[in-house]
Design a protein around this motif. Sequence first.
Motif: not given
Lengths: 342, 342
Positions: A68-70, A93-95, A337-338, A340-341
């Motif tokens: 995600s880059g997060f 990732d993705k909660w 590029k990340s 995340p969604f």
Amino acid sequence: MKSSRSRVLSTFSTATFITVLFAATVSSAHAAEPQAEPIQPIAPAKVQHPERVALGEKLWFDPRLSRSGFISCNSCHNLSMGGSDNLKTSIGDKWKQGGINSPTVLNSSLNFVQFWDGRAKDLPEQARGPIANPIEMAFTHELAVDTLRSIPGYVDEFRKVFKSVKLTISEITLAIAAFEETLVTPNARFDKWLKGDKTAINAQELRGYQLFKGSGCVACHNGQNIGGNSFQKMGLVEPYKTGNPSEGRAAVTGKDADRFNFKVPTLRNVALTYPYFHDGEAATLSQAVDTMGRLQLARKFTPEENADIVAFLKTLTGDQPKIVLPMLPPSSDKTPKSKPFE
Amino acid sequence: MKSSRSRVLSTFSTATFITVLFAATVSSAHAAEPQAEPIQPIAPAKVQHPERVALGEKLWFDPRLSRSGFISCNSCHNLSMGGSDNLKTSIGDKWKQGGINSPTVLNSSLNFVQFWDGRAKDLPEQARGPIANPIEMAFTHELAVDTLRSIPGYVDEFRKVFKSVKLTISEITLAIAAFEETLVTPNARFDKWLKGDKTAINAQELRGYQLFKGSGCVACHNGQNIGGNSFQKMGLVEPYKTGNPSEGRAAVTGKDADRFNFKVPTLRNVALTYPYFHDGEAATLSQAVDTMGRLQLARKFTPEENADIVAFLKTLTGDQPKIVLPMLPPSSDKTPKSKPFE
């Protein structure tokens, strides 16, 4: 052979004896106790490769090691919060919900193996796990390497640190592990007491320690890391009831007998690393002490005993690592590029 | 009235003239240019309330200001990454997708209003937003206050800093804003050039700046923050096409004419704050410069011109704030437990 104390007694007057005995006791407390106690103080980290540590520190804080880059290592082992996330189980990732309580990274270099179930033999092996775990950072080692190779600042720094032009997952995890090895927390009040400063803990805290030793907690929570050096069954004398699916050591060995065998967690900085147990179900130190007493020692601590042990546990908070937030080298136009969604 | 150059010419020999002219030019460059340029250098932050800053720094890194206990201010304004998250739009509570690109916190104290649409007049007002935004930290101000009030370390520190026993959302946001005010980035190479060091930028970077001025970029990106001091329409001479639903200033004023009016973003540290625009759709500086030229200035920059402007933009990276990661005061047994998966 007579003890030295007996020889003193036979030679000197009573008044002289008392003076000498007092001196001998003080001397013995200073010199002998660090060996005599089942817990040993820890020393500050000795940094062997400062450049490797500096690189590992950047990687530790870099969310580009995740899909995600997060999410970075620090997301779940937050160095502002005792090296943990203070959640029952972690957010990935993705909660996605993690399967187990995030163990503190502090003093993890002192553990005999890594992860609750000991499936990694050391810190570099451990660091491979979360990057590629689909419910944690959810990346792949290949993509993590590709990402770092696209960042000129990292390429230069890996080249300097590892004297190679490769930039591999092994180098990444070696650097992270080198940084983690610096995350020790010396000078806990209890360590000062162990080293001879009898004013470092108060009467209640000392009572708590004596009870901690006398009731058997120290059978598992011992050594430099006050734990982290054996696997033990969670629910020894009374089964542990939990909705958490973790099997512990059995997941590694495949043996039914290893079910609920977990690496004993360190108790260093335990006042900061709530909630407790592999499932995070004990919200407070008091609850954790109560449960451990009943399930592991067949002992119901009184409220006073519980409070004494909790007071002792709070003396185990050491100097937290002083971290200057690193500046991460920026991505280049070629960096993937990340998304995340997606 | 004759110019001083003419008077020099009429009095001295040619050789003397050249020497004097050179001296005059150098002197003028040193003394006059900081006033003459449409961009001004910035100074290091003057800290008026160091205790308030130290408290705000803790709050900045504290995920307990979010519903989940996982997201802090630093999650989306990461001080290791130019004060941004380097994502198109941010990740919020339960992995919800944010509506707009996370603007850098660096030098945000120099902006005339806060948020892309200017809906907050200053930093304390801005800081109220994300805490309670359901797609960001997803908490409420009441629950944030209740949480901090349950943490003895915070209660003590708020009391010392604000000389009150209340601990309110206003105090929380004042402290965060005080910390944010320290996040300025002086000493960019371009600032050094502005102050008279003509070696601070190279020939290409200077060409880029001259083109940046000459082609009109500077009409909006000017002042100390090289932006951040006006609203401007995104897509002035050619409509901007985006799938992003943000309306810009129209969401505040309710006026159709304000649709796609956004606060002009700062260009300081722009090499670190990719991707660009309110929707994060420009992945690289080169793309951003190309789009801005076409949409705002009706100008198609050649590849060489584009590269020159990008080279100039990279001189705007200043000294990044040196942050020692704060240790957060631990929760107490009474602190409400975060339930990120509920």
